[in-house]
Scaffold this active site. Structure first.
Site, PDB file in Angstrom:
ATOM      1  CE  LYS A 141      16.760  82.610  45.517  1.00 18.40           C
ATOM      2  NZ  LYS A 141      17.678  82.949  44.427  1.00 18.40           N
ATOM      3  CG  ASN A 142      20.094  84.327  47.027  1.00 19.79           C
ATOM      4  OD1 ASN A 142      19.649  83.444  46.286  1.00 19.79           O
ATOM      5  ND2 ASN A 142      19.707  85.587  46.952  1.00 19.79           N
ATOM      6  CB  CYS A 192      17.435  86.336  34.162  1.00 17.12           C
ATOM      7  SG  CYS A 192      17.924  87.547  35.384  1.00 17.12           S
ATOM      8  NE  ARG A 195      21.885  88.449  37.630  1.00 13.74           N
ATOM      9  CZ  ARG A 195      21.086  87.665  38.352  1.00 13.74           C
ATOM     10  NH1 ARG A 195      19.866  87.438  37.917  1.00 13.74           N
ATOM     11  NH2 ARG A 195      21.502  87.107  39.460  1.00 13.74           N
ATOM     12  CG  ASP A 223      17.510  89.795  46.089  1.00 12.40           C
ATOM     13  OD1 ASP A 223      18.292  88.933  46.522  1.00 12.40           O
ATOM     14  OD2 ASP A 223      17.602  90.267  44.941  1.00 12.40           O
ATOM     15  NE  ARG A 271      15.003  80.278  39.516  1.00 17.54           N
ATOM     16  CZ  ARG A 271      15.915  80.810  38.712  1.00 17.54           C
ATOM     17  NH1 ARG A 271      15.548  81.458  37.627  1.00 17.54           N
ATOM     18  NH2 ARG A 271      17.196  80.724  39.000  1.00 17.54           N
TER      19      ARG A 271
HETATM   20  C1  EPZ Z   1      23.170  87.453  43.942  1.00 15.40           C
HETATM   21  O1  EPZ Z   1      23.187  87.461  42.519  1.00 15.40           O
HETATM   22  C2  EPZ Z   1      21.809  86.877  44.320  1.00 15.40           C
HETATM   23  N1  EPZ Z   1      21.658  85.531  43.787  1.00 15.40           N
HETATM   24  C3  EPZ Z   1      20.692  87.771  43.768  1.00 15.40           C
HETATM   25  O2  EPZ Z   1      19.455  87.247  44.245  1.00 15.40           O
HETATM   26  C4  EPZ Z   1      20.865  89.184  44.327  1.00 15.40           C
HETATM   27  O3  EPZ Z   1      19.880  90.033  43.770  1.00 15.40           O
HETATM   28  C5  EPZ Z   1      22.268  89.699  43.973  1.00 15.40           C
HETATM   29  O4  EPZ Z   1      23.274  88.782  44.479  1.00 15.40           O
HETATM   30  C6  EPZ Z   1      22.545  91.071  44.569  1.00 15.40           C
HETATM   31  O5  EPZ Z   1      22.399  91.036  45.938  1.00 15.40           O
HETATM   32  C7  EPZ Z   1      22.293  84.499  44.423  1.00 15.40           C
HETATM   33  O6  EPZ Z   1      22.990  84.680  45.393  1.00 15.40           O
HETATM   34  C8  EPZ Z   1      22.056  83.132  43.850  1.00 15.40           C
HETATM   35  P1  EPZ Z   1      25.888  90.323  41.779  1.00 15.40           P
HETATM   36  P2  EPZ Z   1      24.577  87.793  41.746  1.00 15.40           P
HETATM   37  O7  EPZ Z   1      27.007  89.576  41.152  1.00 15.40           O
HETATM   38  O8  EPZ Z   1      25.712  87.195  42.467  1.00 15.40           O
HETATM   39  C9  EPZ Z   1      26.864  92.961  37.998  1.00 15.40           C
HETATM   40  C10 EPZ Z   1      17.198  86.655  44.107  1.00 15.40           C
HETATM   41  O9  EPZ Z   1      16.169  87.278  43.805  1.00 15.40           O
HETATM   42  N2  EPZ Z   1      27.942  91.985  37.738  1.00 15.40           N
HETATM   43  O10 EPZ Z   1      26.089  90.985  43.095  1.00 15.40           O
HETATM   44  O11 EPZ Z   1      24.390  87.454  40.319  1.00 15.40           O
HETATM   45  C11 EPZ Z   1      25.488  92.361  37.756  1.00 15.40           C
HETATM   46  O12 EPZ Z   1      25.151  92.431  36.390  1.00 15.40           O
HETATM   47  C12 EPZ Z   1      18.456  86.834  43.291  1.00 15.40           C
HETATM   48  O13 EPZ Z   1      17.303  85.867  45.092  1.00 15.40           O
HETATM   49  C13 EPZ Z   1      28.853  92.234  36.719  1.00 15.40           C
HETATM   50  O14 EPZ Z   1      28.762  93.257  36.042  1.00 15.40           O
HETATM   51  O15 EPZ Z   1      24.617  89.386  41.903  1.00 15.40           O
HETATM   52  C14 EPZ Z   1      24.586  93.211  38.607  1.00 15.40           C
HETATM   53  O16 EPZ Z   1      24.239  94.392  37.900  1.00 15.40           O
HETATM   54  C15 EPZ Z   1      18.267  87.788  42.128  1.00 15.40           C
HETATM   55  N3  EPZ Z   1      29.838  91.330  36.464  1.00 15.40           N
HETATM   56  C16 EPZ Z   1      25.486  93.574  39.801  1.00 15.40           C
HETATM   57  O17 EPZ Z   1      26.823  93.305  39.387  1.00 15.40           O
HETATM   58  C17 EPZ Z   1      29.964  90.181  37.194  1.00 15.40           C
HETATM   59  O18 EPZ Z   1      30.899  89.391  36.937  1.00 15.40           O
HETATM   60  C18 EPZ Z   1      25.189  92.760  41.045  1.00 15.40           C
HETATM   61  O19 EPZ Z   1      25.353  91.391  40.709  1.00 15.40           O
HETATM   62  C19 EPZ Z   1      29.031  89.932  38.227  1.00 15.40           C
HETATM   63  C20 EPZ Z   1      28.035  90.848  38.482  1.00 15.40           C
END
Ligand code: EPZ
Length: 451
Positions: free
Chosen positions: A44-45, A138, A143, A330, A422
């Site tokens: 998915k991701n 969420c 996020r 995850d 999802r």
């Molecule tokens: C991706 O989300 C995945 N989703 C998530 O999978 C996964 O849990 C996550 O990466 C971590 O591996 C998709 O790829 C669609 P991050 P993403 O940016 O990109 C903070 C699932 O269950 N952050 O690495 O949103 C954020 O708040 C989903 O399949 C900022 O602060 O994750 C979080 O605490 C859930 N500022 C941390 O970084 C930003 O601009 C990690 O987020 C971006 C992120």
């Protein structure tokens, strides 16, 4: 050149899974061992980021191994709303980006799925502008997208946020994004993907430091390279992109979903079953395999893309989620369900998201002995869980409750399937095919009359 039959995108859904209009629940009768082989769907991701990446190419591309998921349908709807022509036949998706007609992503689509925000980088790179609604928070956290925004600004885009919309544009004079050296305060998966995609068409060299190293980043980079992008270092902390003038058509297959595979490994472990899983890429599962072996399971590589898991005595261990190659957030909820019946005391620490322990309360309804302090869960293994009605509050929490139900005494009813659908392609169908006693039924009408 691909000759896909392109028609505007019919939104398709897999008949086996709920659509969003008809809420349903899963009924699970636990303690039935599983057996056989489970086929793992596309990731998915990875698919969501790659579909956004297709915007970079002004021609058509063909993607293989697309899973049947609500989020994939939502991304199809979003790309169609931007003017693209899409057609899905089975696990193949044809995307024709030549008809891209607007840089405005509609709020009602972006608000439903955070991954929609991935279109901002390609839109700015392709059209010189983009207006994408801020994705909301969420259940698992706020996020924010500050790292995405700062990355685009470093590449020369002017970004302003007003009325819940992120407006990004390249000033007329420059007309094109400009390569830059960017350090990410946190190895954000999404921010790395936004910057990587935008940089493929920028003028000059971009260096992304402290980049995310997840396998989905590598898959996206490989997709962009197949379209003609010049990217080095994906999968390491430092990614170098040398901008090109344009990208071309490509046919590409998405990697298998490591999180789905990890979920089935836990389903086998928690029910004391022997299972075969394929296709998998074992190195993508290294953290999960290491933890399962620590807990007491045997895991063997049957062929380069097929794993066998065998039952074992379940022992406590500690888990701390980290960006890849650390233990994936995850899989935290699913592993907590397993540790709930593993002998001894385990500590599970969630360091990636600020609010991803909602499943604890639901597991406790099933008899788990878990105490939460801050972002740590202290789990004391119990001999057995007991079936109960429970509610999934996010995608992986719902999956954790399903695997807990497979091990529990009696019947478990899992609600919140709008989250589960999802990210899992016909989970109950795959489990039933392995021998699980599980069925999806219409949720009973709520007996609470509206005030
Ligand atoms: C991706 O989300 C995945 N989703 C998530 O999978 C996964 O849990 C996550 O990466 C971590 O591996 C998709 O790829 C669609 P991050 P993403 O940016 O990109 C903070 C699932 O269950 N952050 O690495 O949103 C954020 O708040 C989903 O399949 C900022 O602060 O994750 C979080 O605490 C859930 N500022 C941390 O970084 C930003 O601009 C990690 O987020 C971006 C992120």
């Amino acid at each position: 050149m691909l000759e896909p039959t392109i028609i505007n995108s019919p939104i398709v859904s897999n008949p086996a899974s709920a659509t969003e209009e008809q809420p349903s629940v899963l009924h699970i009768w636990g303690r039935t061992p599983l057996q056989g082989h489970v086929a793992i769907s596309g990731a998915k991701n990875s698919a969501l980021a790659i579909m956004a990446g297709a915007l970079l190419c002004p021609q058509d591309c063909r993607l293989h191994n697309l899973p049947w998921l609500v989020d994939i349908n939502r991304m199809i709807q979003l790309l169609a709303a931007l003017g693209l022509k899409l057609n899905r036949q089975g696990d193949v998706l044809d995307i024709d980006s030549s008809s891209l007609s607007t840089s405005q992503a509609p709020y009602e689509l972006v608000s439903q799925m955070r991954a929609s925000f991935f279109v901002i980088g390609p839109l700015v790179a392709r059209l010189g502008m983009a207006s994408v609604p801020l994705p909301g928070g969420c259940a698992i956290g706020a996020r924010p997208v500050d790292l995405h925004v700062r990355g685009l600004q470093a590449l020369g885009a002017e970004v302003r946020i007003e009325h819940g919309l992120v407006h990004a544009c390249i000033n007329e004079r420059r007309g094109r994004l400009k390569g830059a050296k960017i350090y990410l305060d946190y190895p954000s998966v999404g921010a790395t993907e936004t910057i990587l995609m935008a940089a493929t068409l920028a003028d000059g060299e971009t260096l992304i430091e402290n980049a995310a190293q997840e396998p989905e980043i590598v898959d996206l980079a490989n997709f962009c390279r197949a379209m003609g992008a010049n990217i080095q270092g994906a999968g390491t902390k430092t990614i170098a992109v040398s901008g090109v003038d344009h990208l071309h058509s490509v046919e590409y297959s998405v990697i298998p979903d490591r999180i789905e595979a990890g979920t089935f490994l836990v389903a086998a472990a928690i029910t004391g079953s022997e299972l075969l899983l394929s296709p998998v890429i074992p190195e993508h599962l290294a953290p999960a395999i290491a933890k399962l072996r620590e807990i007491g399971l045997q895991i063997r590589l049957e062929t380069p893309d097929c794993l066998r898991i065998l039952p074992g005595e379940l022992r406590a261990t500690d888990i701390e989620t980290r960006p890849f190659p650390g233990f994936p957030t995850d899989m935290q909820a699913q592993f907590m369900a397993l540790l709930a019946i593993s002998e001894g005391n385990s500590v599970v620490s969630e360091t990636v998201f600020e609010n991803r322990l909602h499943h604890v309360a639901e597991l406790k309804r099933m008899g788990a002995d878990i105490r939460v302090k801050g972002n740590h869960a202290f789990v004391t293994g119990v001999p057995r869980l007991s079936g109960a009605p429970v509610q999934g509050t996010d995608l992986r929490a719902a999956a954790a409750l399903v695997v807990a139900g497979l091990a529990a005494e009696g019947k478990t009813e899992v609600g919140g399937l709008q989250h589960l659908d999802r990210g899992y392609d016909n989970l109950e169908g795959k489990l039933r095919q392995l021998g699980a006693k599980i069925e999806r039924v219409q949720a009973p009408p709520s007996n609470v009359t509206p005030a």
